[in-house]
Scaffold this active site. Structure first.
Site, mmCIF file in Angstrom:
data_model
loop_
_atom_site.group_PDB
_atom_site.id
_atom_site.type_symbol
_atom_site.label_atom_id
_atom_site.label_comp_id
_atom_site.label_asym_id
_atom_site.label_seq_id
_atom_site.Cartn_x
_atom_site.Cartn_y
_atom_site.Cartn_z
ATOM 1 N N SER A 8 0.841 -1.188 0.000
ATOM 2 C CA SER A 8 0.000 0.000 0.000
ATOM 3 C C SER A 8 0.890 1.257 0.000
ATOM 4 O O SER A 8 1.643 1.468 -0.948
ATOM 5 C CB SER A 8 -0.963 -0.034 1.186
ATOM 6 N N ASP A 15 -8.966 -5.021 -5.859
ATOM 7 C CA ASP A 15 -8.638 -3.945 -4.920
ATOM 8 C C ASP A 15 -9.678 -2.843 -5.072
ATOM 9 O O ASP A 15 -9.753 -2.193 -6.108
ATOM 10 C CB ASP A 15 -7.237 -3.411 -5.209
ATOM 11 N N HIS A 72 -7.424 -5.501 -1.544
ATOM 12 C CA HIS A 72 -6.267 -4.697 -1.173
ATOM 13 C C HIS A 72 -5.424 -5.432 -0.143
ATOM 14 O O HIS A 72 -4.241 -5.453 -0.192
ATOM 15 C CB HIS A 72 -6.710 -3.341 -0.625
#
Length: 139
Positions: A32, A105, A139
């Site tokens: 991330s 995601d 994600h």
């Protein structure tokens, strides 16, 4: 970027000093926001021999109304958006980078498009990269 590179340099120096790392064989990875930092470290330093970036956002202009703690828009702080986006430095990225992203995601700042665009930018500039898109992964 200066602070990011200085922090990484300090960590590498300490690992080498402790004898737990070979400075010629150190890699960097992040997920991330850490993926963004990974790509930026590979662009703006020569500390690492390879990197793995998972589910990152590499072009901050694709999130023009703010990101992380940056509350200004791209129109208010264009220089920040460009400086923090390794996409715009893809021609400098010569260290191998593995980019991994979940196909599902749903995070609006880290869409799979971010990974694809960085991958294409690196490849088109002669860099070494691979893109792995994981089906059904978030994600």
């Amino acid at each position: 970027m200066e602070q990011l590179v200085a922090d990484a340099q300090a960590a590498v120096d300490e690992a080498v000093r402790l004898g737990v790392a070979d400075p010629d064989r150190i890699g960097v990875t992040g997920h991330s926001h850490g993926a963004l930092m990974t790509a930026n470290l590979l662009v703006h330093s020569n500390l690492f021999r390879a990197g793995v970036a998972t589910s990152g956002a590499y072009n901050k202009t694709l999130t023009p109304c703010g990101f992380q703690n940056e509350r200004r828009t791209v129109w208010q702080a264009q220089d920040i958006y460009l400086k923090t986006s390794p996409f715009f430095y893809a021609d400098r990225l010569k260290t191998p980078l593995l980019i991994v992203h979940g196909a599902d995601d749903a995070n609006p700042g880290t869409t799979p498009q971010q990974a694809s665009l960085l991958y294409e930018a690196i490849r088109s500039n002669g860099g070494i990269t691979r893109l792995v898109v994981l089906p059904h992964e978030p994600h």
